[in-house]
Write an enzyme that holds these catalytic residues in place. Structure first.
Site, short mmCIF file in Angstrom:
data_model
loop_
_atom_site.label_atom_id
_atom_site.label_comp_id
_atom_site.label_asym_id
_atom_site.label_seq_id
_atom_site.Cartn_x
_atom_site.Cartn_y
_atom_site.Cartn_z
N GLY A 128 65.56 -8.72 34.01
CA GLY A 128 65.04 -9.99 34.52
C GLY A 128 65.24 -11.14 33.54
O GLY A 128 65.01 -10.99 32.35
N CYS A 159 56.08 -10.73 39.58
CA CYS A 159 55.56 -11.58 38.50
C CYS A 159 54.35 -12.37 39.01
O CYS A 159 54.34 -12.82 40.15
CB CYS A 159 56.61 -12.60 38.05
N GLY A 216 62.36 6.69 40.35
CA GLY A 216 62.40 8.07 39.89
C GLY A 216 63.68 8.82 40.16
O GLY A 216 63.70 10.05 40.08
C1 LIG Z 1 61.21 -0.62 30.74
C2 LIG Z 1 61.35 -1.16 32.14
C3 LIG Z 1 61.67 -2.51 32.34
C4 LIG Z 1 61.79 -3.03 33.64
N1 LIG Z 1 62.13 -4.35 33.80
C5 LIG Z 1 62.30 -4.85 35.06
C6 LIG Z 1 62.73 -6.20 35.26
O1 LIG Z 1 63.00 -6.96 34.31
N2 LIG Z 1 62.82 -6.67 36.54
C7 LIG Z 1 62.55 -5.86 37.63
O2 LIG Z 1 62.65 -6.31 38.76
N3 LIG Z 1 62.20 -4.56 37.45
C8 LIG Z 1 62.07 -4.05 36.20
N4 LIG Z 1 61.72 -2.73 36.04
C9 LIG Z 1 61.53 -1.87 37.24
C10 LIG Z 1 62.76 -1.01 37.54
O3 LIG Z 1 63.89 -1.80 37.77
C11 LIG Z 1 62.50 -0.08 38.74
O4 LIG Z 1 62.23 -0.85 39.88
C12 LIG Z 1 61.34 0.88 38.53
O5 LIG Z 1 61.25 1.29 37.18
C13 LIG Z 1 61.42 2.13 39.42
O6 LIG Z 1 62.60 2.86 39.18
P1 LIG Z 1 62.67 4.10 38.13
O7 LIG Z 1 61.50 4.99 38.46
O8 LIG Z 1 63.99 4.74 38.36
O9 LIG Z 1 62.54 3.51 36.76
C14 LIG Z 1 61.60 -2.18 34.75
C15 LIG Z 1 61.29 -0.83 34.54
C16 LIG Z 1 61.19 -0.31 33.28
C17 LIG Z 1 60.88 1.16 33.09
#
Ligand SMILES: Cc1cc2nc3c(=O)[nH]c(=O)nc-3n(C[C@H](O)[C@H](O)[C@H](O)COP(=O)(O)O)c2cc1C
Length: 300
Positions: free
Chosen positions: A45, A128, A242
């Protein structure tokens, strides 16, 4: 065998993307991952000005997942364009820029700055807090979500993906609001708000008290929400939450996602995205399935 998919006129060689915030802009991964193999790269982001993020500690492990409260630390759009977009130009891969803000005007600033770049799509992070509306996230009230989507669509030069927050009572209300306001696609899910307490220190583990839960622990919730949204709207869906294997990715696709993103699992296995792309191809071959597209929403 054909792994291509398209969303709002943008063509992807396969449906596997990185999830925002877990892959930076690819710089830290390019020694391990063939960036051009990815369906798309979704960047961390970015806001109109630099954000310092939250105080530490801001990440902690949980069963089958992690909590993060990074606070959307980012260098601001000027540095992002000069450094990150310049770096990504060398790769033949669609770039999707994730946008954050504290007010609608903040988002519009970033969207306008990106209008004359070669970014393929915009992904709007509405998890946000809206500082002008009591810090309730834009994505937690359908009226606010409708308003921000409409205003972004009015200025955006690229197709707009609204990234939904799962921290709502009915995700389909949010999907419908985004679609009604003109969103070209939706992505889901962002992290689920959680908390962890250190019983020996009798304190919150995260300085921010709460954090966003991600990783395999949230996958069944995410698959359910993708399925519900796929049945509620007709714009394309990018599914995440996940994903750690090709089998996981296929669950999302069969639930109705046109594409998928891999997030927290990149931290466990930096090769995850490319292994998932290989795994998808193997599934197609093994099952005599000609296209990924015929699997989208095949489970009714
Ligand atoms: C460390 C971290 C930083 C993240 N930063 C953002 C971000 O900047 N913008 C956003 O829309 N989602 C952000 N997310 C959310 C992920 O893009 C994703 O939607 C969420 O983690 C679920 O997917 P996952 O379980 O595969 O991680 C972040 C997730 C993590 C773990």
């Amino acid at each position: 065998m054909d792994t291509t998919v398209s969303i709002a006129g943008v063509e992807f060689k396969n449906p596997v993307m990185t999830a925002s915030g877990t892959f930076g802009s690819g710089m830290e991964y390019c020694d391990f991952v063939d960036i051009e193999k990815l369906g798309a790269i979704v960047t961390k982001g970015v806001a109109n000005v630099p954000w310092p993020g939250n105080p530490t500690p801001r990440v902690t492990e949980t069963p089958s997942g992690m909590l993060n409260a990074i606070g959307l630390q980012n260098p601001g759009i000027d540095v992002f364009i000069e450094r990150d977009l310049a770096f990504l130009k060398q790769y033949d891969v669609p770039v999707i820029v994730n946008v954050c803000g504290k007010s609608v005007e903040d988002y519009l600033d970033v969207v306008e700055r990106l209008s004359d770049t070669n970014v393929a799509m915009l992904e709007i992070n509405v998890s946000c807090p809206n500082v002008k509306e009591g810090a309730i996230a834009f994505g937690q009230k359908k009226e606010a979500l409708f308003d921000i989507t409409k205003r972004i669509k009015a200025v955006a030069k690229q197709p707009v993906i609204m990234k939904l927050s799962p921290n709502v009572t009915d995700i389909t209300e949010m999907a419908k609001a985004a679609e009604a306001a003109g969103a070209d696609a939706i992505s889901l899910i962002n992290t689920i708000t959680g908390m962890k307490i250190d019983i020996n220190r009798r304190k919150f583990v995260l300085a921010n008290k709460t954090g966003g839960l991600s990783g395999p622990a949230i996958r069944p919730v995410a698959v359910r929400m993708v399925y519900q949204c796929a049945n509620a709207v007709s714009i394309p869906i990018i599914g995440m939450g996940g994903i750690a294997s090709a089998e996981d990715a296929l669950e999302f696709i069969m639930a109705g996602a046109t594409a998928v993103s891999v997030g927290a699992y990149n931290f466990i296995n930096p090769y995850a995205v490319t292994e998932i792309i290989d795994g998808l191809e193997q599934y197609l071959k093994r099952n005599g399935t000609e296209t990924v597209r015929e699997l989208i929403g095949c489970v009714k």
